[in-house]
Design a protein around this motif. Structure first.
Motif, mmCIF file in Angstrom:
data_model
loop_
_atom_site.group_PDB
_atom_site.id
_atom_site.type_symbol
_atom_site.label_atom_id
_atom_site.label_comp_id
_atom_site.label_asym_id
_atom_site.label_seq_id
_atom_site.Cartn_x
_atom_site.Cartn_y
_atom_site.Cartn_z
ATOM 1 N N SER A 67 0.851 -1.185 0.000
ATOM 2 C CA SER A 67 0.000 0.000 0.000
ATOM 3 C C SER A 67 0.884 1.232 0.000
ATOM 4 N N GLN A 68 0.292 2.297 -0.430
ATOM 5 C CA GLN A 68 1.023 3.564 -0.510
ATOM 6 C C GLN A 68 1.508 4.005 0.868
ATOM 7 N N GLY A 103 6.197 2.546 3.604
ATOM 8 C CA GLY A 103 7.647 2.453 3.823
ATOM 9 C C GLY A 103 8.350 1.519 2.857
ATOM 10 N N LYS A 104 7.838 1.352 1.678
ATOM 11 C CA LYS A 104 8.464 0.459 0.678
ATOM 12 C C LYS A 104 9.823 1.024 0.236
ATOM 13 N N SER A 105 9.787 2.305 -0.137
ATOM 14 C CA SER A 105 11.033 2.925 -0.605
ATOM 15 C C SER A 105 12.062 2.919 0.511
ATOM 16 N N THR A 106 11.598 3.187 1.749
ATOM 17 C CA THR A 106 12.500 3.181 2.897
ATOM 18 C C THR A 106 13.146 1.798 3.034
ATOM 19 N N MET A 143 8.871 9.559 1.401
ATOM 20 C CA MET A 143 7.954 10.617 1.823
ATOM 21 C C MET A 143 8.480 11.317 3.083
ATOM 22 N N SER A 144 8.294 12.633 3.116
ATOM 23 C CA SER A 144 8.732 13.333 4.337
ATOM 24 C C SER A 144 7.815 12.985 5.489
ATOM 25 N N ARG A 169 1.676 13.137 4.428
ATOM 26 C CA ARG A 169 1.268 11.761 4.184
ATOM 27 C C ARG A 169 0.663 11.730 2.796
ATOM 28 N N ARG A 170 1.514 11.632 1.819
ATOM 29 C CA ARG A 170 0.990 11.569 0.455
ATOM 30 C C ARG A 170 1.929 10.732 -0.434
ATOM 31 N N GLY A 196 2.693 2.692 -4.890
ATOM 32 C CA GLY A 196 1.880 2.030 -3.866
ATOM 33 C C GLY A 196 0.424 1.869 -4.284
ATOM 34 N N TRP A 217 1.999 -4.066 6.900
ATOM 35 C CA TRP A 217 2.154 -3.855 8.341
ATOM 36 C C TRP A 217 1.576 -5.047 9.074
ATOM 37 N N ASP A 232 6.667 -3.131 11.221
ATOM 38 C CA ASP A 232 6.232 -2.818 12.607
ATOM 39 C C ASP A 232 5.904 -4.109 13.366
ATOM 40 N N HIS A 254 9.611 -1.695 14.316
ATOM 41 C CA HIS A 254 9.137 -0.350 13.973
ATOM 42 C C HIS A 254 10.325 0.570 13.752
HETATM 43 N N1 LIG Z 1 5.426 3.127 11.113
HETATM 44 C C1 LIG Z 1 6.400 3.068 10.260
HETATM 45 N N2 LIG Z 1 6.629 4.084 9.405
HETATM 46 C C2 LIG Z 1 7.613 3.964 8.513
HETATM 47 C C3 LIG Z 1 8.410 2.839 8.450
HETATM 48 N N3 LIG Z 1 9.302 3.023 7.450
HETATM 49 C C4 LIG Z 1 9.068 4.206 6.938
HETATM 50 N N4 LIG Z 1 8.052 4.786 7.551
HETATM 51 C C5 LIG Z 1 7.511 6.014 7.195
HETATM 52 O O1 LIG Z 1 6.482 5.885 6.255
HETATM 53 C C6 LIG Z 1 6.418 6.998 5.423
HETATM 54 C C7 LIG Z 1 6.359 6.582 4.004
HETATM 55 O O2 LIG Z 1 7.572 6.040 3.647
HETATM 56 P P1 LIG Z 1 7.894 5.704 2.206
HETATM 57 O O3 LIG Z 1 9.135 4.894 2.270
HETATM 58 O O4 LIG Z 1 7.929 6.892 1.385
HETATM 59 O O5 LIG Z 1 6.665 4.863 1.852
HETATM 60 P P2 LIG Z 1 6.276 4.309 0.460
HETATM 61 O O6 LIG Z 1 5.498 3.092 0.692
HETATM 62 O O7 LIG Z 1 7.470 4.174 -0.372
HETATM 63 O O8 LIG Z 1 5.334 5.420 -0.099
HETATM 64 P P3 LIG Z 1 4.852 5.602 -1.596
HETATM 65 O O9 LIG Z 1 6.066 5.503 -2.401
HETATM 66 O O10 LIG Z 1 4.235 6.908 -1.620
HETATM 67 O O11 LIG Z 1 3.904 4.508 -1.840
HETATM 68 C C8 LIG Z 1 7.639 7.804 5.698
HETATM 69 O O12 LIG Z 1 7.256 8.967 6.411
HETATM 70 C C9 LIG Z 1 8.480 6.954 6.554
HETATM 71 O O13 LIG Z 1 9.189 7.633 7.563
HETATM 72 C C10 LIG Z 1 8.204 1.785 9.352
HETATM 73 O O14 LIG Z 1 8.868 0.760 9.365
HETATM 74 N N5 LIG Z 1 7.150 1.949 10.274
#
Ligand SMILES: Nc1nc2c(ncn2[C@@H]2O[C@H](COP(=O)(O)OP(=O)(O)OP(=O)(O)O)[C@@H](O)[C@H]2O)c(=O)[nH]1
Length: 881
Positions: A76-77, A80-83, A96-97, A101-102, A137, A169, A213, A262
């Motif tokens: 899902s969007q 934290g996929k990119s992270t 994402m910052s 939340r976008r 996402g 999650w 998490d 987490h």
């Molecule tokens: N609760 C939680 N938040 C996280 C975790 N990893 C990253 N985040 C946060 O989640 C938010 C989205 O992170 P992204 O990595 O941009 O998420 P994404 O899924 O890639 O988002 P899109 O590319 O927009 O789909 C960021 O603000 C991160 O700080 C985690 O393991 N747990």
């Protein structure tokens, strides 16, 4: 496209990261630093980025063949996929910052693993070239109800990736939408469609669930179990194609699960766990026999060969583009067809590339060969074989290395096409080379034989033509074979020069045949010259014998037959003997040329004909009027001037000059009809010329007959009979000759008559009486004067004593010699004197010319002035042949 900050930057929701140039890197520059966030494969507007291949080549993946892995992440969007990917692989996908939340990731991004091996894990083999795809996402508010893109991107990821990371999650486990069950259902359905058509290989994919998490309250095994049950249920609900109704999800997918703490609350553990998980991807070794569901798999590797989509790295971008094109246009995605199309495209590309190298190696040789053919002097090109073999091997090997990874059928077809192209050109080169070797070989052979013959001739003619030809033929064949052997490309059906070798051998035989014929001609010419010389001498002697009364061969006239009657028999015998001798020599020499029987036959036949021509010419030369008249006069003179014992006659008035003259003349006149026809005495017929010369041999060519004069009685169709051939003097010539001979004989007769009358002149007796009467006074005066009387008395006594001593003879001789000497000396002094004065010289010149002209006029009639014949010319020695 996204590489221009364009498409994404233009959207109102575009995050600042897009505006600050992160996306602008793609495709606009070759600088890899500009691709720090990876490359956007598909942008938010579903456009495919054609610069994907450029990125792959900058990352040095293009030449990796199958040594690369592709991982996609779903979820899902903003979960934290990119992270996750950035932590696992050191990538720099935009994140994402925290304050907003976008949606961050739009479309599909791709980046190469940036993490290197840790020092502690040195020596462990790293998985090659891991490429990760960050997929937009699902469930995002930006797309709302439109689930089209997430389905399409799922399909794209499945068609290309080995591992699908499903990012959820922990609290989503058990949910339907949150756990992306809808998306997974789509994945399962399209998976069945996709890989059903390609039955050649078993396609499996790994679904790697990363549970975010993860607190640990519920053990991972329980979560895993729940998820697997959900997935099994999901599998049972999808409609399956016929025959696959009873298949299970495990037939197509493998599963692995991993819980991550987490990130916000347990940042250190998060880093540690992501590091461990990253190592599994990068360095883990997977035992394919170990069931990850049963055993421990926390340290297990991830990749298995069967997950690989078998798309070579250099074709990946083209393949991906084709796949996406099909997906985006809602066409049935047919992977085998796509792979085939890709194979065709890539094989064509590779073929072109390898052909460039081939051209570089071969074109120069082709140009050189074409140029030498154009100039008309084909040349054997050195090093051609090595270059041909090298170029062929390199080209085919290069193609094989690159193209064999693609669809086998297409590869084989294209390989055959490439071989065809390469071999056509190499074959032409080989033929050119062989043809050059052929031409230069023939030329060299001809020159070698000719020069060997010439040097043999210089050394005295003692050479064996057949041996020279055999030696040079062998050398030429060896040279030809060497060129051909060094040029052929082993292992190819067309590299065969047997036929060409046979042709070369055949032409060598033809050329040697021609050279042998030339050599035989030269031999024939030499033999003919010898025949000419011998016949000239021998026949000349026979003609001389007409005048000398002795046979030309030195045999005296025998009593049985007059010498003249056997004249033609002797000429014929001389001719036959000479020609037989020449034939024997010709045959001996020709056999050393290795000449065929037919060729020798033709040579002998030509020799006989030419010899007859020589004889005929010689007879005609002897029979020209002046020569013949000379012979007749000599014959007549022999009979008229000499008696039976060969003693010269001194004519006296009492001799029967008329009688002798008439007999001698009539005898000589009988010679004219005898000489006018070539007839043998025995048969009283012409010699059997036609039988003796023989018929034209069947192997004689028109060239052999070209320079032969027709012979009467032999060449019937020429309309000249044997009788005509043998007629030496025509009737009119005979009569003319008779008249002239008679005149000349009359001259001799008159001279004889005159000399007979001259011999009887005497001093009359009355002349002595008159002398006494007139000189009486002088006699008395001498007798009366005592001084005169005494002088007379002394002279008389001296004369008496001289007579008594018999000294009158010597005294007379001495006085004659002295007077002769005085005369010679006087003449010499007079000539010297005259030569010193002009008038004297003129007088000498005039007297000389008068003498010459007067002798010319008298030539025909004065026997004593007739020129004497030389007994014959010097004959060439046939041993010189
Ligand atoms: N609760 C939680 N938040 C996280 C975790 N990893 C990253 N985040 C946060 O989640 C938010 C989205 O992170 P992204 O990595 O941009 O998420 P994404 O899924 O890639 O988002 P899109 O590319 O927009 O789909 C960021 O603000 C991160 O700080 C985690 O393991 N747990």
């Amino acid at each position: 496209m996204s590489e221009r900050p364009s498409s994404l930057a233009r959207t109102p929701t575009a995050p600042p990261i897009m505006a600050n140039g992160h996306f602008a890197s793609v495709g606009d520059s070759d600088d890899v630093t500009l691709y720090e966030h990876g490359v956007q494969v598909i942008d938010g507007d579903k456009e495919f980025n054609p610069n994907l291949s450029k990125y792959l080549s900058l990352e040095h993946v293009t030449n990796a063949g199958f040594n690369y892995h592709l991982i996609s992440v779903f979820g899902s969007q903003s979960t934290g996929k990119s992270t996750l990917l950035n932590h696992l692989f050191g990538t720099q996908f935009s994140v994402m910052s925290e304050s907003e939340r976008r949606q961050t990731t739009k479309g599909i991004w791709l980046s190469k693993n940036k993490k290197q091996s840790d020092a502690s894990t040195e020596g462990v083999r790293m998985a090659d070239n891991i490429l990760v795809m960050d997929v937009e996402g699902t469930d995002g508010r930006e797309r709302g109800e439109d689930q089209d893109f997430e389905r399409k991107s799922a399909l794209f990821a499945l068609a290309t990736s080995e591992v699908l990371i499903v990012n959820i999650w922990e609290h989503q486990v058990g949910l339907y939408q949150g756990a992306n069950m809808g998306l997974l259902k789509t994945v399962f359905e399209v998976n069945l469609q996709l890989f059903l058509k390609d039955k050649s290989t078993t396609h499996r994919s790994l679904l790697f669930f990363v549970i975010r998490d993860f607190i640990g309250t519920t053990p991972l095994k329980n979560l895993q179990k729940t998820l697997l049950e959900d997935l099994a249920r999901l599998w049972s609900t999808i409609s399956k194609p016929a025959g696959l109704e009873n298949s299970t999800i495990h037939d197509y997918f493998d599963f692995q699960f991993y819980g991550l703490p987490h990130k916000g609350y347990q940042p250190e553990q998060f880093v540690t766990e992501t590091h461990k998980l990253g190592l599994r991807f990068r360095e883990g070794h997977r035992d394919p026999k170990r069931d990850p569901l049963q055993g421990e798999f926390s340290d297990s590797g991830v990749f298995l060969p069967e997950y690989h989509r078998r798309i070579p790295a250099d074709g990946f971008s083209h393949y991906a583009e084709g796949i996406w094109d099909q997906i985006v246009n809602n066409k049935d995605l047919d992977l085998p067809t796509q792979q085939e199309l890709l194979a065709q495209f890539r094989c064509d590309e590779i073929l072109r590339e390898v052909m460039i190298g081939f051209d570089e190696a071969i074109t120069a040789f082709e140009d050189k060969q074409a140029e030498s053919v154009r100039l008309g002097s084909p040349e054997v090109i050195g090093g051609l074989g090595v270059a041909m073999r090298g170029a062929r091997t390199k080209t085919l090997k290069g193609f094989e290395t690159e193209a064999s990874r693609y669809h086998k059928g297409v590869y084989q077809r294209k390989k055959a096409e490439l071989e065809g192209k390469v071999d056509t050109r190499l074959k032409a080169l080989l033929h050119g080379q062989i043809s050059a070797a052929h031409k230069s070989g023939i030329q060299d052979f001809r020159e070698a034989v000719t020069s060997a013959v010439k040097s043999g001739q210089k050394k005295g003619g003692n050479y064996d033509f057949a041996e020279i030809v055999n030696k040079e033929t062998k050398a030429s064949l060896e040279k030809f074979e060497e060129v051909a052997r060094s040029t052929v490309v082993e292992g190819t059906a067309w590299s065969n020069y047997k036929q060409e070798l046979n042709l070369f051998e055949k032409e060598l035989a033809e050329v040697s045949g021609r050279l042998r014929r030339d050599e035989m001609r030269r031999l024939a010419t030499r033999v003919e010259r010898w025949v000419q010389s011998r016949l000239g001498e021998s026949v000349g002697l026979e003609f001389n014998s007409l005048g000398s009364g002795r046979a030309g061969n030195g045999a005296p006239e025998n009593g049985d037959k007059p010498l003249e009657t056997t004249f033609w028999d002797r000429v014929w015998n001389v001719f036959v003997e000479t020609v037989l001798d020449a034939e024997r020599r010709f045959t001996d020499r020709a056999s050393s040329f290795d000449a065929s029987l037919e060729e020798v036959d033709v040579g002998l036949w030509r020799l006989r004909r030419k010899s007859w021509g020589v004889l005929h010419a010689k007879i005609e030369e002897e029979m020209i009027e002046g020569n013949l008249l000379l012979k007749l006069r000599e014959n007549f003179e022999d009979k008229f001037r000499y008696d039976e014992a060969g003693v010269p006659r001194i004519w006296r008035p009492t001799d029967d000059i008329e009688g002798i003259y008439t007999r001698a003349r009539e005898s000589t006149l009988t010679l004219i009809p005898l000489l006018s026809r070539f007839r043998l005495a025995e048969t009283n017929a012409p010699p059997p010329l036609d039988r003796w010369i023989g018929h034209t041999p069947s192997s004689a060519t028109p060239a052999d007959e070209e320079d032969l004069a027709p012979i009467g009685g032999v060449d019937e169709d020429e309309g000249k009979t044997l009788d005509e051939e043998m007629t030496i003097l025509s009737e009119s010539k005979r009569q003319e000759l008779t008249v002239r001979f008679k005149k000349a004989a009359d001259g001799v007769y008159v001279e004889a008559k005159r000399s007979a009358i001259g011999g009887m002149t005497q001093v009359p007796l009355y002349f002595y009486g008159l002398l006494l009467a007139l000189g009486w006074n002088e006699i008395v005066a001498v007798l009366r004067n005592p001084a005169y009387f005494l002088l007379l008395f002394v002279c008389a006594v001296g004369a008496y004593v001289t007579w008594q001593l018999n000294l009158w003879g010597p005294i007379i001789k001495m006085s004659e010699a002295a007077s002769q000497q005085a005369l010679v000396e006087g003449k010499r002094r007079l000539r010297d004197f005259l030569e010193q004065s002009d008038t004297g010289r003129q007088a000498i010149a005039m007297s000389t010319s008068d003498k010459t002209s007067s002798s010319g006029k008298q030539e025909e009639y004065e026997m004593s002035d007739l020129p004497k014949r030389s007994s014959g010319s010097k004959a060439d020695d046939l041993d010189d042949l």
